[in-house]
Design an enzyme around this catalytic site. Structure first.
Site, PDB file in Angstrom:
ATOM      1  N   ASN A   1      -4.964  11.387  11.808  1.00 26.61           N
ATOM      2  CA  ASN A   1      -4.557  11.592  13.195  1.00 26.61           C
ATOM      3  C   ASN A   1      -5.572  12.543  13.813  1.00 26.61           C
ATOM      4  O   ASN A   1      -5.729  13.679  13.336  1.00 26.61           O
ATOM      5  CB  ASN A   1      -3.138  12.191  13.246  1.00 26.61           C
ATOM      6  CG  ASN A   1      -2.084  11.197  12.779  1.00 26.61           C
ATOM      7  OD1 ASN A   1      -1.952  10.115  13.329  1.00 26.61           O
ATOM      8  ND2 ASN A   1      -1.349  11.559  11.724  1.00 26.61           N
TER       9      ASN A   1
ATOM     10  N   GLU B   1      -3.731   3.666   1.740  1.00 24.33           N
ATOM     11  CA  GLU B   1      -4.035   3.781   3.173  1.00 24.33           C
ATOM     12  C   GLU B   1      -4.135   5.260   3.512  1.00 24.33           C
ATOM     13  O   GLU B   1      -3.185   6.018   3.293  1.00 24.33           O
ATOM     14  CB  GLU B   1      -2.917   3.138   4.013  1.00 24.33           C
ATOM     15  CG  GLU B   1      -3.151   3.296   5.520  1.00 24.33           C
ATOM     16  CD  GLU B   1      -1.996   2.766   6.386  1.00 24.33           C
ATOM     17  OE1 GLU B   1      -1.034   2.202   5.833  1.00 24.33           O
ATOM     18  OE2 GLU B   1      -2.049   2.938   7.612  1.00 24.33           O
TER      19      GLU B   1
ATOM     20  N   ARG C   1      -1.343  10.954   4.699  1.00 27.63           N
ATOM     21  CA  ARG C   1      -2.097  11.526   5.823  1.00 27.63           C
ATOM     22  C   ARG C   1      -3.169  12.475   5.274  1.00 27.63           C
ATOM     23  O   ARG C   1      -2.909  13.206   4.311  1.00 27.63           O
ATOM     24  CB  ARG C   1      -1.149  12.267   6.775  1.00 27.63           C
ATOM     25  CG  ARG C   1      -0.131  11.326   7.407  1.00 27.63           C
ATOM     26  CD  ARG C   1       0.839  12.029   8.353  1.00 27.63           C
ATOM     27  NE  ARG C   1       1.851  11.081   8.823  1.00 27.63           N
ATOM     28  CZ  ARG C   1       3.036  10.882   8.248  1.00 27.63           C
ATOM     29  NH1 ARG C   1       3.382  11.598   7.181  1.00 27.63           N
ATOM     30  NH2 ARG C   1       3.879   9.988   8.725  1.00 27.63           N
TER      31      ARG C   1
ATOM     32  N   HIS D   1       2.904  12.021  -7.173  1.00 27.07           N
ATOM     33  CA  HIS D   1       1.468  11.812  -7.355  1.00 27.07           C
ATOM     34  C   HIS D   1       1.106  10.343  -7.273  1.00 27.07           C
ATOM     35  O   HIS D   1       1.966   9.471  -7.311  1.00 27.07           O
ATOM     36  CB  HIS D   1       1.018  12.382  -8.712  1.00 27.07           C
ATOM     37  CG  HIS D   1       1.741  11.807  -9.894  1.00 27.07           C
ATOM     38  ND1 HIS D   1       2.740  12.482 -10.573  1.00 27.07           N
ATOM     39  CD2 HIS D   1       1.658  10.598 -10.510  1.00 27.07           C
ATOM     40  CE1 HIS D   1       3.203  11.726 -11.549  1.00 27.07           C
ATOM     41  NE2 HIS D   1       2.574  10.574 -11.547  1.00 27.07           N
TER      42      HIS D   1
ATOM     43  N   HIS E   1       0.824  -1.209   0.000  1.00 25.62           N
ATOM     44  CA  HIS E   1       0.000   0.000   0.000  1.00 25.62           C
ATOM     45  C   HIS E   1       0.860   1.262   0.000  1.00 25.62           C
ATOM     46  O   HIS E   1       2.078   1.203   0.158  1.00 25.62           O
ATOM     47  CB  HIS E   1      -0.971   0.024   1.193  1.00 25.62           C
ATOM     48  CG  HIS E   1      -0.328   0.071   2.537  1.00 25.62           C
ATOM     49  ND1 HIS E   1      -0.296  -1.000   3.409  1.00 25.62           N
ATOM     50  CD2 HIS E   1       0.327   1.070   3.204  1.00 25.62           C
ATOM     51  CE1 HIS E   1       0.322  -0.652   4.525  1.00 25.62           C
ATOM     52  NE2 HIS E   1       0.716   0.608   4.427  1.00 25.62           N
TER      53      HIS E   1
ATOM     54  N   GLU F   1      -2.701  11.793 -11.020  1.00 25.97           N
ATOM     55  CA  GLU F   1      -2.601  11.785 -12.485  1.00 25.97           C
ATOM     56  C   GLU F   1      -3.598  10.770 -13.036  1.00 25.97           C
ATOM     57  O   GLU F   1      -3.713   9.662 -12.503  1.00 25.97           O
ATOM     58  CB  GLU F   1      -1.176  11.385 -12.884  1.00 25.97           C
ATOM     59  CG  GLU F   1      -0.927  11.450 -14.380  1.00 25.97           C
ATOM     60  CD  GLU F   1       0.477  10.978 -14.764  1.00 25.97           C
ATOM     61  OE1 GLU F   1       1.099  10.224 -13.988  1.00 25.97           O
ATOM     62  OE2 GLU F   1       0.946  11.362 -15.850  1.00 25.97           O
TER      63      GLU F   1
END
Lengths: 129, 129
Positions: free
Chosen positions: B61, B57, B9, B75, B5, B124
């Site tokens: 937070n 993923e 964030r 990207h 993965h 993209e």
């Protein structure tokens, strides 16, 4: 739709290709040189065909070797059979293990580790399920 | 080894899940809440099993909604059948097209576009081969 690739900029293309192929076992799938716009890109992945599986695109802008990693992008994760053994192999091949293999905080049944690529990108090693 | 993965964030998990599922057609595969360390992660991808194909993923937070994108990360790329049509659909669904569909500079047979996710990450769109 298909998750085609992830692009990261690198400071030295040969060094990064060496890292992702020798230390992380990826195959170099394609290299594209753009003389007009002065960049070279390399595609690496675990499959043979970059048009079928998600791969990594490394972009080297000629002469540029300084980028800000920032705080937003997290990491690339590579699944391995045994995280402990993978860390030993990474170290033996000259890779930098920044967080040794061990249980994930708050989720002790997950064994993870972190290593760093030559550009400072974080790479998580996770156990293949 | 397998490319498991890519973690990024995000500022608002619901907003990002909505974007990647509604605008980019990914499936929400898993959500993990960590009360002790105060974060929630969501896995999204085009397959049903995140342990088989590379997925995305998203890490939220709790209470944090400001990150630096930096200049190193490039990207995520999504392959589509028709980049022009995909851009129309992205716009219709409220997505932001930052570089309209058209030939890649110096490589006119490649049609690409760029869109931006709600956190500012570049995505993209490329033609599936």
């Amino acid at each position: 739709m298909r998750f085609a690739h992830v692009m990261i900029r690198v400071n030295n293309l040969d060094e990064s290709i060496e890292f992702y192929s020798t230390v992380l076992g990826m195959k170099l799938q394609d290299v594209v040189v753009n003389d007009e716009y002065q960049y070279t890109i390399a595609f690496l992945g675990y499959g043979d065909d970059r048009h079928k599986e998600t791969c990594l695109e490394l972009t080297y802008n000629w002469g540029k070797s300084s980028y800000e990693i920032g705080t937003a992008f997290g990491h690339l994760a590579i699944a391995v059979v045994d995280v402990y053994k993978a860390c030993e192999e990474v170290s033996a091949k000259g890779g930098s293990v920044t967080r040794p293999a061990g249980p994930l905080k708050g989720k002790p049944d997950s064994i993870i580790a972190f290593i760093k690529d030559p550009n400072g990108y974080q790479i998580e090693l996770v156990t293949q399920k």
